[in-house]
Design an enzyme around this catalytic site. Structure first.
Site, PDB file in Angstrom:
ATOM      1  N   HIS A  69       0.795  -1.416   0.102  1.00 15.63           N
ATOM      2  CA  HIS A  69       0.316   0.380   0.160  1.00 15.63           C
ATOM      3  C   HIS A  69       0.734   1.092   0.396  1.00 15.63           C
ATOM      4  O   HIS A  69       0.981   2.320   0.926  1.00 15.63           O
ATOM      5  CB  HIS A  69      -1.023   0.131   1.250  1.00 15.63           C
ATOM      6  CG  HIS A  69      -1.984  -0.252   0.954  1.00 15.63           C
ATOM      7  ND1 HIS A  69      -2.835  -1.175   0.036  1.00 15.63           N
ATOM      8  CD2 HIS A  69      -3.732   0.668   1.128  1.00 15.63           C
ATOM      9  CE1 HIS A  69      -4.137  -0.821  -0.125  1.00 15.63           C
ATOM     10  NE2 HIS A  69      -4.441   0.310   0.469  1.00 15.63           N
TER      11      HIS A  69
ATOM     12  N   GLY B 148      -6.140   4.713  -4.427  1.00 12.56           N
ATOM     13  CA  GLY B 148      -4.959   4.307  -5.323  1.00 12.56           C
ATOM     14  C   GLY B 148      -4.314   3.043  -5.549  1.00 12.56           C
ATOM     15  O   GLY B 148      -3.712   2.414  -6.389  1.00 12.56           O
ATOM     16  N   ASN B 149      -4.140   2.311  -4.106  1.00 12.29           N
ATOM     17  CA  ASN B 149      -3.663   1.122  -3.799  1.00 12.29           C
ATOM     18  C   ASN B 149      -4.763  -0.048  -4.591  1.00 12.29           C
ATOM     19  O   ASN B 149      -3.734  -0.969  -5.378  1.00 12.29           O
ATOM     20  CB  ASN B 149      -2.721   0.537  -2.674  1.00 12.29           C
ATOM     21  CG  ASN B 149      -2.374   1.982  -2.049  1.00 12.29           C
ATOM     22  OD1 ASN B 149      -1.163   1.910  -2.707  1.00 12.29           O
ATOM     23  ND2 ASN B 149      -3.404   2.926  -1.610  1.00 12.29           N
ATOM     24  N   GLY B 150      -5.649  -0.414  -4.775  1.00 17.46           N
ATOM     25  CA  GLY B 150      -6.464  -1.303  -5.037  1.00 17.46           C
ATOM     26  C   GLY B 150      -5.941  -1.405  -6.473  1.00 17.46           C
ATOM     27  O   GLY B 150      -6.477  -2.199  -7.441  1.00 17.46           O
TER      28      GLY B 150
ATOM     29  N   ARG C 259      -4.469  -4.101  -9.394  1.00 17.63           N
ATOM     30  CA  ARG C 259      -4.898  -4.167 -10.737  1.00 17.63           C
ATOM     31  C   ARG C 259      -4.283  -4.274 -11.932  1.00 17.63           C
ATOM     32  O   ARG C 259      -3.995  -5.196 -12.225  1.00 17.63           O
ATOM     33  CB  ARG C 259      -6.225  -4.247 -10.056  1.00 17.63           C
ATOM     34  CG  ARG C 259      -6.855  -4.969  -9.132  1.00 17.63           C
ATOM     35  CD  ARG C 259      -8.503  -4.724  -9.216  1.00 17.63           C
ATOM     36  NE  ARG C 259      -9.254  -3.534  -8.830  1.00 17.63           N
ATOM     37  CZ  ARG C 259      -9.343  -2.754  -7.763  1.00 17.63           C
ATOM     38  NH1 ARG C 259      -9.369  -3.249  -6.614  1.00 17.63           N
ATOM     39  NH2 ARG C 259     -10.101  -1.395  -7.296  1.00 17.63           N
TER      40      ARG C 259
END
Length: 378
Positions: free
Chosen positions: A193, A198-200, A204
């Site tokens: 993280h 905006g980490n997710g 992806r």
């Protein structure tokens, strides 16, 4: 320290082999298919990935609306926030897709932070800077109770070192299958993280980038972001991430994460193949209809869009067939007069859906749902 990549079981190896076989079949089919079909499929799948990945973060825009936004349509009924998030993610995905065959490529701090700026630059603040590692703590809160931290990222002082280790790992070749490495990269990044927000989506997207760099298929044909965005799969996705613990604990067995991703790859491959096959059957049905109705075959592009996505706009049809504004307007007017299409809305916001005389043979094929097989269930 990063999560170690687990050894694959015999069942995992079998599933991975099936994935490779499906992707190889699709690659051969695409090579012998007119670009008009494949371009439309790739655009739809890109839009589906953008819509799904954003939906996981709470930004709800339908796939067909994302397609319209990607085409530059201004009169799409979405909020300003959802429009900004969609266009930012689409911009980043377009750049990721362009890197698939870049010769002098390497992962770096600069690349990852540049991608993050594309995604989050419009939200840049002193408290949540875009394009640079976070300088404070970060939490993933429980969706049912935001006062509870479902996950707390590692101390910000450790982020530069962890990211340097991850970048070294990304640039190394440890002999693992590229799809397994892409799944592990996703887990590594989302667990570190490194950004304030905006980490997710970045995690992806990194997985998608690694699939693109593999070079077997265009990334939009292999990305699992659309699969992850389906409600049941999103729940399973969060469950898998939550199973890693409430803090950064990389010294653990993550075989279930690999199995989850192999299931995603497998079912997304089934989905893409199914849409490819269905698209071809719809086109054949429409061409047969055109032959018996005296319609110009180019009009089938508009009808095909309506059958497969539910609607078409004048600008999309115009660009797809290389027509002038007047030609596109005339064709759509003729299709409306023939009751094959019916207009919805006025002037710039107008789009067209199936009219009362739209060929049922095409609609029947397009609307028949497919079944997905779980590769881990006999």
């Amino acid at each position: 320290m990063l999560f170690p990549t687990p050894a694959l079981s015999q069942i995992d190896e079998r599933v991975l082999g099936e994935i490779d076989s499906m992707r190889d079949v699709l690659r051969r089919q695409l090579r012998s298919t007119p670009s008009k079909w494949t371009d439309g499929l790739r655009k739809y799948l890109t839009a589906d990935a953008v819509a799904a990945s954003n939906s996981i973060e709470g930004f709800k825009v339908s796939t067909v609306d994302v397609e319209d936004l990607m085409d530059g349509e201004r009169d799409v009924e979405v909020s300003d926030e959802n429009r900004a998030e969609t266009l930012a993610y689409q911009q980043m995905m377009t750049y990721i897709q362009s890197l698939h065959d870049y010769a002098d490529f390497s992962y770096s701090k600069g690349l990852l932070n540049a991608l993050h700026w594309m995604l989050q630059g419009h939200r840049h603040t002193a408290r949540k800077p875009a394009g640079q590692w976070r300088r404070g703590p970060v939490y993933v809160t429980d969706p049912r109770d935001p006062s509870i931290a479902a996950y707390t990222g590692p101390d910000p002082d450790t982020v530069p070192g962890l990211m340097a280790e991850l970048i070294d790992w990304l640039n190394a070749d440890d002999g693992d299958h590229p799809l397994v490495r892409a799944a592990m990269a996703h887990l590594q990044l989302v667990s570190i993280h490194p950004w304030a927000d905006g980490n997710g989506r970045m995690s992806r997207s990194l997985q998608t980038l690694m699939i693109a760099r593999e070079g077997v298929l265009a990334p939009e044909l292999s990305s699992i972001e659309a699969w992850l965005g389906r409600p049941g799969n999103t729940w399973e996705y969060y469950r898998e991430l939550n199973a890693r613990g409430a803090t950064y604990l990389p010294d653990q067995q993550v075989s279930s994460w690999i199995r989850f991703n192999l299931t995603a790859y497998h079912q997304q491959s089934q989905t893409v193949q199914g849409r490819f096959d269905r698209s071809g059957r719809v086109w054949t049905a429409l061409v047969d209809f055109a032959g018996s109705s005296g319609l110009d075959e180019r009009m089938m592009t508009a009808l095909h869009d309506v059958a497969m996505t539910g609607r078409v706009r004048r600008s999309r049809y115009e660009h797809a067939e290389g027509l002038s504004l007047q030609q596109a307007q005339r064709d759509l007017r003729d299709l409306t007069t023939a009751q094959l299409l019916q207009p919805i809305g006025r002037t710039r916001a107008r789009y067209y859906t199936a009219g009362p005389r739209f060929p049922e043979s095409a609609l029947g094929v397009a609307r028949t749902p497919m079944s997905l097989r779980n590769p881990y269930v006999d």
